[in-house]
Design a protein around this motif. Structure first.
Motif, short mmCIF file in Angstrom:
data_model
loop_
_atom_site.label_atom_id
_atom_site.label_comp_id
_atom_site.label_asym_id
_atom_site.label_seq_id
_atom_site.Cartn_x
_atom_site.Cartn_y
_atom_site.Cartn_z
N GLU A 29 0.81 -1.22 0.00
CA GLU A 29 0.00 0.00 0.00
C GLU A 29 0.84 1.26 0.00
N ASN A 89 3.18 2.18 -1.68
CA ASN A 89 3.55 2.68 -3.01
C ASN A 89 2.55 3.71 -3.51
N GLN A 90 1.42 3.85 -2.82
CA GLN A 90 0.36 4.78 -3.19
C GLN A 90 0.04 5.65 -1.99
#
Length: 101
Positions: free
Chosen positions: A12, A14-15
């Motif tokens: 998660e 990465n966003q």
């Protein structure tokens, strides 16, 4: 070597976080104390399925997940929850200037 079981293959972090500070959310399941909530017995209910609260903090866990600190209105408890444990009650949009509406 031991295989580590993950809840998801998606990292998660990465966003950006799905929920924002101040956003109203609803618990998708009942959460019990796993021993990390001071002053309550292990197994005691901290929030029930359907309880509503507000995101008051955003942290991380295992360098993979966001943990949302949700303050539940009915109990006043602040409980750390994963994205999959929450549903949005209202959506907060952010304008180009960064102001919430």
């Amino acid at each position: 070597m031991t295989n580590i079981s993950r809840d998801s293959e998606v990292v998660e972090l990465n966003q950006p976080p799905l929920y924002n500070y101040g956003q109203k959310v609803r618990a998708k399941k009942t959460v019990r104390n796993d021993g990390t909530f001071m002053g309550k017995e292990i197994g005691e209910v901290l929030c029930k399925k359907g309880d509503e609260g507000y995101v008051v903090s955003i942290g991380t866990f295992l360098q993979q997940f966001y943990i949302y600190g949700v303050e539940f209105v009915a109990t006043g408890y602040r409980v750390g929850m994963k994205r999959k444990e929450l549903d949005p009650v209202e959506t907060i949009t952010t304008t180009a200037s960064g102001a919430s509406s």
